[in-house]
Design an enzyme around this catalytic site. Structure first.
Site, PDB file in Angstrom:
ATOM      1  N   GLY A  28       1.419  -1.271  -0.072  1.00 17.34           N
ATOM      2  CA  GLY A  28      -0.106  -0.226  -0.298  1.00 17.34           C
ATOM      3  C   GLY A  28       0.856   1.287  -0.227  1.00 17.34           C
ATOM      4  N   HIS A  34       4.362   1.490  -7.676  1.00 19.66           N
ATOM      5  CA  HIS A  34       3.276   0.802  -8.082  1.00 19.66           C
ATOM      6  C   HIS A  34       2.278   0.491  -8.957  1.00 19.66           C
ATOM      7  CE1 HIS A  34       3.792   1.320  -3.010  1.00 19.66           C
ATOM      8  NE2 HIS A  34       4.338   0.029  -3.030  1.00 19.66           N
ATOM      9  N   GLY A 149       8.637  -4.916  -8.967  1.00 20.76           N
ATOM     10  CA  GLY A 149       9.472  -4.221  -9.014  1.00 20.76           C
ATOM     11  C   GLY A 149      11.158  -4.511  -8.979  1.00 20.76           C
ATOM     12  N   LEU A 186      11.526   5.796  -6.611  1.00 22.77           N
ATOM     13  CA  LEU A 186      10.281   6.391  -5.617  1.00 22.77           C
ATOM     14  C   LEU A 186       9.954   5.233  -4.865  1.00 22.77           C
ATOM     15  CD1 LEU A 186       7.275   6.963  -8.427  1.00 22.77           C
ATOM     16  CD2 LEU A 186       8.475   8.769  -7.125  1.00 22.77           C
ATOM     17  N   SER A 187       9.634   5.001  -3.539  1.00 21.47           N
ATOM     18  CA  SER A 187       9.354   4.480  -2.394  1.00 21.47           C
ATOM     19  C   SER A 187       8.551   4.299  -1.412  1.00 21.47           C
ATOM     20  CB  SER A 187      10.679   3.953  -1.548  1.00 21.47           C
ATOM     21  OG  SER A 187      10.713   3.656  -0.394  1.00 21.47           O
TER      22      SER A 187
END
Ligand code: AMP
Length: 278
Positions: A28, A34, A149, A186-187
């Site tokens: 999430g 994502h 990923g 991105l994280s």
């Protein structure tokens, strides 16, 4: 989009799906990284299933399990807009019984890098991924692909091995790393960074860029590349800088088409990882 929270519901809704299933497991706090997996799954399959589950068994003592960002409402909206068919959001009790047996990540790929820095993390990660894959495979879809990923490179390699070793009927699809325009991978954990820390965090991707430059100048000695990368990482509390082959074996000389360059470190209290496949 159908949102299901129990295993019975999940098995019921997946039993009526026709054709191929693309599955994207996540924890999430969804971002463009994502979303790129979801979009790929959407473009390649008849149905798309996304799971959101912050898996406690892959967090170590003292890690950020309780603080891990949770954005349920926004996540639902993102999935709906991305054309997800089924969103699976189970509770911890739903996924685990007491005293479960555990799969232990193999030493050769599990003990180095993330495996030593976060000992036990991969065991919990494989445990939950195995459960989720088995649930989606339960109704025997005609074709089943799961999207992961490259950002979590070691995770991807271990999952691919688990699927092979345990004969799970799924195809693992590796997906490219999505970055912000300034290069930061991105994280979900990037939200922990202050403005100042975020600037320091950019040196992770800059160090990988530096490695690329060196390789393009035909510098293939991994020791030299590591030392040069470390210079760029002066403001990061480095955990490791490593060059491995696709089997996650340490290498002395870069093998083009078969090398992963990895970096991990802390900026403030936030742990960040990044990598490059060349
Ligand atoms: P997580 O929610 O962190 O467990 O991540 C769920 C999936 O999204 C994993 O397969 C990750 O590797 C993938 N992922 C996370 N960040 C990125 C990114 N920046 N680019 C591509 N995939 C990502």
């Amino acid at each position: 989009m159908i949102i299901v929270t129990t295993i019975d519901e999940l098995l019921e809704v997946t039993s009526s799906l026709k054709g191929s299933i693309g599955f994207v497991p996540t924890m999430g706090a969804l971002h463009e990284g994502h979303l790129s997996l979801i979009k790929k799954a959407r473009s390649e399959n008849d149905s798309v299933v996304v799971s959101i589950f912050v898996n406690p068994t892959q967090f170590l003592e003292g890690e950020d399990l309780d603080a891990y960002p949770r954005k349920e409402q926004a996540d639902r909206k993102i999935c709906e807009l991305a054309g997800v068919d089924i969103l699976f959001m189970p509770t911890v009790d739903m996924m685990y019984e007491k005293d479960e047996l555990n799969i232990i990540a193999p030493a050769i790929r599990g003990f180095i890098l993330e495996g030593t820095k976060r000992a036990g993390h991969f065991d919990g990660m494989l445990q939950i991924v195995m459960k989720l894959l088995n649930l989606i495979a339960y109704n025997k879809p005609s074709n089943f692909c799961a999207y992961f990923g490259k950002k979590d490179a070691q995770q991807l390699v271990l999952i691919t091995q688990m699927v092979k070793n345990y004969f799970i009927n799924v195809q693992i699809v590796p997906c490219d790393i999505v970055r912000d325009s300034d290069g930061l991978a991105l994280s979900s954990r990037n939200v922990y960074l202050s403005t100042e820390e975020r600037i320091k965090a950019l040196s992770l991707s800059r160090s990988l860029k530096r490695a690329t430059e060196l390789v393009m100048q035909k510098e293939f000695n991994t020791q030299i590349i590591r030392e040069e990368m470390k210079k760029v990482l002066s403001e990061v509390d480095i955990e490791y800088v490593a060059l491995v082959n696709r089997e996650f074996e340490q290498i002395d000389i870069v093998e083009l088409g078969n090398t992963i360059i990895l970096v991990a470190g802390r900026v403030g209290t936030t742990r960040l990882i990044d990598n490059l496949w060349i």
